[in-house]
Design a protein around this motif. Sequence first.
Motif, mmCIF file in Angstrom:
data_model
loop_
_atom_site.group_PDB
_atom_site.id
_atom_site.type_symbol
_atom_site.label_atom_id
_atom_site.label_comp_id
_atom_site.label_asym_id
_atom_site.label_seq_id
_atom_site.Cartn_x
_atom_site.Cartn_y
_atom_site.Cartn_z
ATOM 1 N N UNK A 1 -4.325 122.813 -1.361
ATOM 2 C CA UNK A 1 -3.278 121.762 -0.888
ATOM 3 C C UNK A 1 -1.980 122.021 -1.430
ATOM 4 N N UNK A 2 -1.883 122.386 -2.806
ATOM 5 C CA UNK A 2 -0.519 122.831 -3.395
ATOM 6 C C UNK A 2 0.283 123.783 -2.968
ATOM 7 N N UNK A 3 -0.627 124.849 -2.356
ATOM 8 C CA UNK A 3 -0.122 126.236 -1.937
ATOM 9 C C UNK A 3 0.585 125.873 -0.470
ATOM 10 N N UNK A 4 -0.136 125.071 0.243
ATOM 11 C CA UNK A 4 0.634 124.441 1.564
ATOM 12 C C UNK A 4 1.770 123.727 1.144
ATOM 13 N N UNK A 5 1.833 122.684 0.363
ATOM 14 C CA UNK A 5 2.654 121.953 -0.175
ATOM 15 C C UNK A 5 3.910 122.867 -0.726
ATOM 16 N N UNK A 6 3.650 123.867 -1.323
ATOM 17 C CA UNK A 6 4.693 124.861 -1.855
ATOM 18 C C UNK A 6 5.548 125.441 -0.938
ATOM 19 N N UNK A 7 4.691 126.091 0.048
ATOM 20 C CA UNK A 7 4.980 126.874 1.377
ATOM 21 C C UNK A 7 6.093 125.957 1.991
ATOM 22 N N UNK A 8 5.741 124.569 2.350
ATOM 23 C CA UNK A 8 6.830 123.789 3.019
ATOM 24 C C UNK A 8 8.014 123.445 2.356
ATOM 25 N N UNK A 9 7.993 123.449 0.886
ATOM 26 C CA UNK A 9 8.970 122.964 0.133
ATOM 27 C C UNK A 9 9.902 124.023 0.118
ATOM 28 N N UNK A 10 9.425 125.278 -0.010
ATOM 29 C CA UNK A 10 10.347 126.550 0.039
ATOM 30 C C UNK A 10 11.295 126.711 1.110
ATOM 31 N N UNK A 11 10.626 126.011 2.266
ATOM 32 C CA UNK A 11 11.408 126.248 3.521
ATOM 33 C C UNK A 11 12.892 125.321 3.403
ATOM 34 N N UNK A 12 12.890 124.362 2.551
ATOM 35 C CA UNK A 12 14.098 123.590 2.219
ATOM 36 C C UNK A 12 14.995 124.314 1.301
ATOM 37 N N UNK A 13 14.590 125.203 0.766
ATOM 38 C CA UNK A 13 15.143 126.134 -0.461
ATOM 39 C C UNK A 13 16.056 125.038 -1.595
#
Length: 215
Positions: A67-79
């Motif tokens: 879950x946190x891997x998915x969360x981190x991937x999504x957040x990184x898109x926002x820089x």
Amino acid sequence: MNLVVLISGRGTNLEAIIRGINSKKIKGKISLVISNKKDAKGLKIAEKYGIKTEFIDPSLYKTREEYDLKLAERIKKENPDLVVLAGYMRILTDGFIDTFENRIINIHPSLIPAFQGLKAQKQALEFGAKFTGCTVHFVTKELDSGPIIVQAVVPVMPDDSEETLSERILHYEHRIYPQAIKWLSDGRVQVKNRHVIVKGAKYGGLPVNPELEDF
């Protein structure tokens, strides 16, 4: 400063931060609000202010790490410059914290290191504490133990219930969380080992905190 905010509930601290941004006290924006709860009221608050929102469903992932891997991937898109936990009720995995090291902050309803974890207000009442409060801190791998940016002290009254104490603490949460983010957005926060110094701040009184502005 670009913020991503994680929530699980009603979003009152989120709204306090949004008001700080809209009043120009905080130099920044919230690019995304993410919730692990589909019905979190904070999602509606964000939408009211025209902020992009997403629900990421924990039930679709087998482990917290996935879950946190998915969360981190999504957040990184926002820089983002900062990841803000505003009533986010999941314990972050080490991998997530490593991804955003020194860029995650949280607010906890006690004077940490006292009364860590869930139901901090109830813990304070059951312990018989005379004072408690709230703390804005950097997030580390140790639960509710990161370097402290600012705290507010709240007295515990003899007739307090968990609800009345929580509401009184919440009043101060709405002041110190936007304040901490303002200091960070102004580039005034320095961390030396565990000690957080706000550059140019006046310190005084008890407890010794930088002077709060009018949030």
